[in-house]
Design an enzyme around this catalytic site. Structure first.
Site, PDB file in Angstrom:
ATOM      1  N   GLY A 264       0.977  -1.270  -0.091  1.00  0.00           N
ATOM      2  CA  GLY A 264      -0.093   0.036   0.058  1.00  0.00           C
ATOM      3  C   GLY A 264       0.558   1.287  -0.241  1.00  0.00           C
TER       4      GLY A 264
ATOM      5  NE  ARG B 151      -0.488  -6.529  10.381  1.00  0.00           N
ATOM      6  CZ  ARG B 151      -1.651  -6.447  10.978  1.00  0.00           C
ATOM      7  NH1 ARG B 151      -1.959  -6.273  12.002  1.00  0.00           N
ATOM      8  NH2 ARG B 151      -2.577  -6.065   9.922  1.00  0.00           N
TER       9      ARG B 151
ATOM     10  CG  ASP C 163       2.286  -6.337  15.726  1.00  0.00           C
ATOM     11  OD1 ASP C 163       1.881  -5.031  15.911  1.00  0.00           O
ATOM     12  OD2 ASP C 163       1.699  -7.243  15.801  1.00  0.00           O
TER      13      ASP C 163
ATOM     14  CB  SER D 235      -7.778   9.793   7.589  1.00  0.00           C
ATOM     15  OG  SER D 235      -8.994  10.063   7.026  1.00  0.00           O
TER      16      SER D 235
ATOM     17  CE1 TYR E 299      -8.311   4.786   8.678  1.00  0.00           C
ATOM     18  CE2 TYR E 299      -9.586   6.380   8.131  1.00  0.00           C
ATOM     19  CZ  TYR E 299      -8.407   5.624   8.152  1.00  0.00           C
ATOM     20  OH  TYR E 299      -7.503   5.874   7.147  1.00  0.00           O
TER      21      TYR E 299
ATOM     22  CE  LYS F 140      -5.309   6.907  10.044  1.00  0.00           C
ATOM     23  NZ  LYS F 140      -4.425   6.368  10.008  1.00  0.00           N
TER      24      LYS F 140
ATOM     25  CB  VAL G 232      -4.814   5.781  -1.567  1.00  0.00           C
ATOM     26  CG1 VAL G 232      -3.729   5.418  -2.390  1.00  0.00           C
ATOM     27  CG2 VAL G 232      -4.447   7.166  -1.068  1.00  0.00           C
ATOM     28  CE  LYS G 233      -7.258   3.776  -9.110  1.00  0.00           C
ATOM     29  NZ  LYS G 233      -8.675   4.261  -9.092  1.00  0.00           N
ATOM     30  CB  THR G 234      -4.389   0.778  -0.543  1.00  0.00           C
ATOM     31  OG1 THR G 234      -5.353   1.245   0.409  1.00  0.00           O
ATOM     32  CG2 THR G 234      -3.534   1.942  -0.953  1.00  0.00           C
TER      33      THR G 234
HETATM   34  P1  NDP Z   1      -3.229  -0.975   3.541  1.00  0.00           P
HETATM   35  O1  NDP Z   1      -4.136  -1.844   4.296  1.00  0.00           O
HETATM   36  O2  NDP Z   1      -2.627  -1.376   2.241  1.00  0.00           O
HETATM   37  O3  NDP Z   1      -1.747  -1.060   4.276  1.00  0.00           O
HETATM   38  C1  NDP Z   1      -1.754  -0.731   5.884  1.00  0.00           C
HETATM   39  C2  NDP Z   1      -0.388  -1.266   6.308  1.00  0.00           C
HETATM   40  O4  NDP Z   1      -0.377  -1.275   7.661  1.00  0.00           O
HETATM   41  C3  NDP Z   1      -0.218  -2.788   6.025  1.00  0.00           C
HETATM   42  O5  NDP Z   1       1.205  -3.059   5.785  1.00  0.00           O
HETATM   43  C4  NDP Z   1      -0.386  -3.472   7.220  1.00  0.00           C
HETATM   44  O6  NDP Z   1       0.113  -4.761   7.356  1.00  0.00           O
HETATM   45  C5  NDP Z   1      -0.031  -2.232   8.353  1.00  0.00           C
HETATM   46  N1  NDP Z   1      -0.193  -2.681   9.672  1.00  0.00           N
HETATM   47  C6  NDP Z   1      -1.613  -2.647  10.287  1.00  0.00           C
HETATM   48  N2  NDP Z   1      -1.586  -3.284  11.418  1.00  0.00           N
HETATM   49  C7  NDP Z   1      -0.222  -3.198  11.809  1.00  0.00           C
HETATM   50  C8  NDP Z   1       0.476  -3.385  13.058  1.00  0.00           C
HETATM   51  N3  NDP Z   1      -0.068  -3.799  14.125  1.00  0.00           N
HETATM   52  N4  NDP Z   1       1.775  -3.333  13.085  1.00  0.00           N
HETATM   53  C9  NDP Z   1       2.558  -3.043  11.913  1.00  0.00           C
HETATM   54  N5  NDP Z   1       1.984  -2.877  10.630  1.00  0.00           N
HETATM   55  C10 NDP Z   1       0.405  -2.932  10.546  1.00  0.00           C
HETATM   56  O7  NDP Z   1      -3.737   0.300   3.766  1.00  0.00           O
HETATM   57  P2  NDP Z   1      -3.100   1.872   2.967  1.00  0.00           P
HETATM   58  O8  NDP Z   1      -1.829   1.709   2.405  1.00  0.00           O
HETATM   59  O9  NDP Z   1      -4.314   2.397   2.455  1.00  0.00           O
HETATM   60  O10 NDP Z   1      -3.083   2.687   4.455  1.00  0.00           O
HETATM   61  C11 NDP Z   1      -2.014   3.308   4.860  1.00  0.00           C
HETATM   62  C12 NDP Z   1      -2.264   4.283   5.877  1.00  0.00           C
HETATM   63  O11 NDP Z   1      -2.927   5.380   5.079  1.00  0.00           O
HETATM   64  C13 NDP Z   1      -3.056   4.146   7.100  1.00  0.00           C
HETATM   65  O12 NDP Z   1      -2.676   4.637   7.984  1.00  0.00           O
HETATM   66  C14 NDP Z   1      -4.171   4.504   6.556  1.00  0.00           C
HETATM   67  O13 NDP Z   1      -5.105   5.056   7.552  1.00  0.00           O
HETATM   68  C15 NDP Z   1      -4.098   5.763   5.926  1.00  0.00           C
HETATM   69  N6  NDP Z   1      -4.894   6.281   4.938  1.00  0.00           N
HETATM   70  C16 NDP Z   1      -5.253   5.661   3.685  1.00  0.00           C
HETATM   71  C17 NDP Z   1      -6.618   6.115   2.807  1.00  0.00           C
HETATM   72  C18 NDP Z   1      -6.615   5.357   1.788  1.00  0.00           C
HETATM   73  O14 NDP Z   1      -7.466   5.958   0.995  1.00  0.00           O
HETATM   74  N7  NDP Z   1      -6.072   4.160   1.245  1.00  0.00           N
HETATM   75  C19 NDP Z   1      -7.003   7.353   3.227  1.00  0.00           C
HETATM   76  C20 NDP Z   1      -6.399   8.080   4.587  1.00  0.00           C
HETATM   77  C21 NDP Z   1      -5.606   7.601   5.376  1.00  0.00           C
HETATM   78  P3  NDP Z   1      -0.422  -6.153   7.023  1.00  0.00           P
HETATM   79  O15 NDP Z   1      -0.130  -6.353   5.580  1.00  0.00           O
HETATM   80  O16 NDP Z   1       0.277  -7.254   7.799  1.00  0.00           O
HETATM   81  O17 NDP Z   1      -1.921  -6.137   7.111  1.00  0.00           O
END
Ligand code: NDP
Length: 300
Positions: free
Chosen positions: A34, A55, A80, A159, A219, A223, A256-258
């Protein structure tokens, strides 16, 4: 109205004056996929040494291999942000391997609501990860942040859903909003107390009448806490001596596209990572305690 304090460079334009080198170490949490993966990739492409963390050890190793095969200088360590022993092992490894770091990007986060669903079933996990996990990392890493003339940097990926005074999605209680929004009354106890009250109401089933943000409530609360903590830490850290400054800012990446959005976002990870990378690489501007989106300052 958003304040544009540095002009508005076009997205993906080159960051400003280069102060970093390959000795500059950046840590990105949750960077196996992501936005975090893309932030790690862009920082490494700018020439920093990046520590990709995940993690899940295997997944993180694989993500690191992909970046290394692209010729980037990326190291890996398991992390983690909810596990104190994992954080401690990480801290010890950073100290031994690099002595310290210059940039920390708190990107790891979770969200369990999709579309118009607004369940709080996972509220404890959401608040624990997004707020307390971010706070754990900041507290653990501050002693490791290297003194430098341009200052060390912490970037929290947050966010707009956590905006204190969002037009449609905000806490009803004006008095609480005022206290959280005023640096004279903002304390860690107030932020912790606010999320604790929310979680208590989730547990006893009264949260729907508690005046919490209406959209993705858990959420948004998490945030909002990240944003408030960003401001608080910036104020606390501003007392440090000149050469030991640490600048702390947060930003909204956009939709974002994730995996988090079920790939339903309207922008790419490259665009979502852009403002975070830009903040991490700002020249000596002493920008701290601010909230950004698309490289512009926005209000909390
Ligand atoms: P993803 O779900 O693709 O990625 C989230 C990442 O956080 C993954 O690598 C996940 O690991 C990791 N993660 C979750 N819990 C833990 C933990 N306990 N310890 C370590 N790593 C952890 O989401 P995004 O890339 O979209 O999100 C990234 C950030 O951007 C987040 O903070 C999200 O709130 C923020 N955000 C995203 C938006 C969006 O539109 N996508 C909009 C606004 C904010 P694992 O792969 O193991 O699950």
């Amino acid at each position: 109205m958003p304040v544009n304090f540095l002009g508005s460079p076009p997205p993906n334009s080159k960051p400003q004056r280069k102060w970093w080198s390959k000795e500059t170490v950046a840590v990105v949490t949750g960077s196996n996929r992501g936005i975090g993966f893309e932030i790690a990739r862009q920082l490494a492409a700018h020439g920093l040494t990046v520590v990709l963390t995940s993690r899940d050890e295997c997944v993180g190793q694989e993500a690191t291999r992909v970046l290394r095969e692209g010729g980037l200088d990326v190291a890996f360590h398991q992390l983690d942000i909810l596990d104190p022993s994992s954080i401690q092992l990480f801290v010890d490894w950073i100290r031994q391997t690099y002595e310290g770091i210059h940039v920390l990007v708190n990107n790891a986060g979770v969200n369990f609501n999709v579309g118009s669903d607004n369940s709080v079933e996972s509220a404890h996990m959401v608040v624990a990860t997004n707020y307390y996990g971010t706070k754990n990392m900041i507290k653990a890493m501050i002693p490791l942040m290297r003194p430098s003339a341009v200052g060390a940097r912490i970037v929290n990926v947050s966010s707009r859903l956590g905006k204190l005074n969002g037009r449609r999605n905000r806490i009803d209680d004006l008095n609480l909003r005022r206290k959280l929004g005023d640096l004279d009354t903002l304390t860690e106890e107030l932020i912790d107390g606010t999320v604790a009250t929310f979680l208590q109401q989730v547990d006893d089933g009264t949260w729907t009448s508690g005046g919490w943000p209406q959209t993705f409530t858990d959420y948004s609360v998490s945030k909002l806490a990240v944003n408030a903590y960003t401001r608080l830490m910036a104020k606390t850290l501003s007392d440090r001596p000149e050469e030991e400054k640490i600048y702390v800012n947060c930003y909204c990446p956009g939709w974002v596209k994730t995996a988090m959005t079920g790939w339903a976002g309207n922008i790419s990870v490259e665009e979502g990572a852009d403002t975070g990378v830009w903040l991490a690489l700002l020249p000596d501007q002493a920008v701290t305690g601010k909230f950004f989106a698309e490289r512009r300052e926005v209000s909390f």
